[in-house]
Design an enzyme around this catalytic site. Structure first.
Site, short mmCIF file in Angstrom:
data_model
loop_
_atom_site.label_atom_id
_atom_site.label_comp_id
_atom_site.label_asym_id
_atom_site.label_seq_id
_atom_site.Cartn_x
_atom_site.Cartn_y
_atom_site.Cartn_z
N SER A 141 0.86 -1.19 0.00
CA SER A 141 0.00 0.00 0.00
C SER A 141 0.89 1.23 0.00
O SER A 141 2.04 1.19 0.47
CB SER A 141 -0.86 0.01 1.27
OG SER A 141 -1.40 1.30 1.47
N TYR A 154 -1.91 -0.32 10.21
CA TYR A 154 -1.99 -0.78 8.82
C TYR A 154 -0.67 -0.46 8.10
O TYR A 154 -0.12 -1.31 7.39
CB TYR A 154 -3.17 -0.10 8.13
CG TYR A 154 -3.38 -0.50 6.69
CD1 TYR A 154 -3.80 -1.77 6.35
CD2 TYR A 154 -3.17 0.42 5.65
CE1 TYR A 154 -4.02 -2.14 5.02
CE2 TYR A 154 -3.39 0.07 4.32
CZ TYR A 154 -3.81 -1.22 4.02
OH TYR A 154 -4.02 -1.57 2.70
N1 NAP Z 1 -8.73 -1.03 -1.58
C1 NAP Z 1 -7.74 -0.19 -1.34
O1 NAP Z 1 -7.92 1.04 -1.31
C2 NAP Z 1 -6.35 -0.71 -1.11
C3 NAP Z 1 -5.30 0.21 -1.12
C4 NAP Z 1 -4.01 -0.25 -0.92
C5 NAP Z 1 -3.78 -1.58 -0.69
N2 NAP Z 1 -4.82 -2.46 -0.66
C6 NAP Z 1 -4.52 -3.86 -0.39
O2 NAP Z 1 -4.98 -4.65 -1.46
C7 NAP Z 1 -5.32 -5.95 -0.98
C8 NAP Z 1 -6.72 -6.31 -1.46
O3 NAP Z 1 -7.63 -5.37 -0.92
P1 NAP Z 1 -9.12 -5.14 -1.45
O4 NAP Z 1 -9.35 -3.71 -1.43
O5 NAP Z 1 -9.31 -5.92 -2.68
O6 NAP Z 1 -9.92 -5.78 -0.23
P2 NAP Z 1 -11.23 -6.69 -0.15
O7 NAP Z 1 -12.14 -6.40 -1.28
O8 NAP Z 1 -11.73 -6.53 1.23
O9 NAP Z 1 -10.66 -8.16 -0.34
C9 NAP Z 1 -9.84 -8.74 0.65
C10 NAP Z 1 -9.58 -10.18 0.28
O10 NAP Z 1 -8.72 -10.75 1.26
C11 NAP Z 1 -9.26 -11.99 1.66
N3 NAP Z 1 -8.85 -12.30 3.04
C12 NAP Z 1 -8.88 -11.47 4.11
N4 NAP Z 1 -8.46 -12.13 5.20
C13 NAP Z 1 -8.15 -13.39 4.82
C14 NAP Z 1 -7.68 -14.55 5.48
N5 NAP Z 1 -7.45 -14.57 6.80
N6 NAP Z 1 -7.49 -15.68 4.76
C15 NAP Z 1 -7.74 -15.70 3.43
N7 NAP Z 1 -8.18 -14.64 2.73
C16 NAP Z 1 -8.40 -13.50 3.43
C17 NAP Z 1 -10.77 -11.82 1.55
O11 NAP Z 1 -11.39 -13.08 1.49
P3 NAP Z 1 -12.99 -13.26 1.78
O12 NAP Z 1 -13.72 -12.40 0.81
O13 NAP Z 1 -13.23 -14.69 1.49
O14 NAP Z 1 -13.21 -12.86 3.19
C18 NAP Z 1 -10.85 -11.03 0.25
O15 NAP Z 1 -10.78 -11.90 -0.85
C19 NAP Z 1 -5.18 -5.89 0.54
O16 NAP Z 1 -3.92 -6.41 0.91
C20 NAP Z 1 -5.23 -4.41 0.84
O17 NAP Z 1 -4.54 -4.07 2.02
C21 NAP Z 1 -6.10 -2.06 -0.88
#
Ligand code: NAP
Length: 250
Positions: A141, A154
């Site tokens: 991130s 975070y």
């Molecule tokens: N969105 C943003 O603005 C942003 C910005 C910077 C970085 N990121 C990073 O990008 C990545 C993806 O984020 P996103 O925005 O796509 O989030 P999201 O839509 O909430 O998706 C998170 C994913 O992680 C999985 N997950 C969470 N805990 C888990 C565990 N204990 N075991 C297995 N799977 C797990 C969830 O599975 P389930 O659906 O099955 O629960 C889901 O598929 C993350 O690392 C986040 O920190 C996001």
């Protein structure tokens, strides 16, 4: 010859049931990869599968923090002969806590989900990686390098991901494993759908003003994953691609 193609490559994606992981699955499918999709929620993983064209993809519903069961579950899922060409670690959680509410157990939890799962999974899959060339992509991130209010825990977790990936890149370069991170700013996914800045008009305007190109969409990150997984990036390792619509350029 298309250097961005993922044809004949097998790619593992964690967090494939939602947001960035799901978009990465769709983009990799479009480039011809065969996919191993991991996430906790089986129904949502099947939802991702429904959006893909290749019928050889497989899903594994698994909580990656269950470290004791992970080796066995993975070895059943990954058949002996399977060779993996790349992994995208997109599974993760966020936390927004003013520092006065800091608790060691909350830090433990976010480090477990965001850091330990990705690196432990990598360790378990290493023997399966293609010995000629493979690529690991960790979704970090922008918070790993830029500060924000209430993001201390975070940011610590993402700083660990970005730093760890660099050393991993050095340690495994001789085995033809490339390791890179992607550092997104705010992307519209379920993770950010209920963020504080989306609940208040003024706060939303204030936050958007920090983003010259506005907030990102999941595919903005997914396409860079495809690039890092493909042979087009074969001389890139140990680095981070910032995808933040200009947020950190100011
Ligand atoms: N969105 C943003 O603005 C942003 C910005 C910077 C970085 N990121 C990073 O990008 C990545 C993806 O984020 P996103 O925005 O796509 O989030 P999201 O839509 O909430 O998706 C998170 C994913 O992680 C999985 N997950 C969470 N805990 C888990 C565990 N204990 N075991 C297995 N799977 C797990 C969830 O599975 P389930 O659906 O099955 O629960 C889901 O598929 C993350 O690392 C986040 O920190 C996001």
């Amino acid at each position: 010859m298309n250097p961005f193609s993922l044809k004949n490559k097998t790619i593992m994606i964690t967090g494939a049931s939602s947001g960035i992981g799901e978009a990465t699955a769709i983009a990799c499918d479009q480039q011809g990869a065969t996919l191993l999709l991991l996430g906790r929620n089986e129904e949502r993983l099947n939802g991702t599968l429904d959006k893909l064209s290749n019928r050889k993809h497989r899903i594994l519903a698994i909580d990656l923090t269950e470290f004791e069961e992970l080796p066995e579950q993975l070895s059943v899922f990954l058949k002996d002969e399977l060779i993996i060409d790349g992994i995208v670690h997109a599974a993760g959680i966020t936390s927004t806590y003013p520092f006065r509410l800091f608790k060691p157990e909350q830090l433990d939890h976010i480090l477990k989900v965001n850091v330990q799962t990705a690196f432990y999974l990598t360790k378990l899959v290493l023997p399966k990686l293609n010995k000629q060339a493979s690529s690991l992509v960790f979704i970090s991130s922008i918070m790993a390098s830029v500060g924000e209010v209430a993001k201390t825990m975070y940011a610590m977790s993402k700083g660990a991901v970005s730093a760890g990936a660099k050393s991993l890149a050095i340690e495994y370069a001789s085995r033809n494993v490339r390791v890179n991170t992607i550092a997104p700013g705010i992307v519209n996914t379920p993770m950010t759908a209920n963020a504080t800045y989306k609940t208040n008009e003024n706060l939303l305007a204030e936050t958007l003003a920090k983003y010259p190109l506005g907030f990102g969409e999941p595919e903005d990150v997914a396409y860079s994953c495809v690039f890092l997984l493909s042979d087009a990036s074969k001389w890139i390792t140990g680095t981070e691609i910032v995808i933040d619509g200009g947020y950190s350029a100011k």
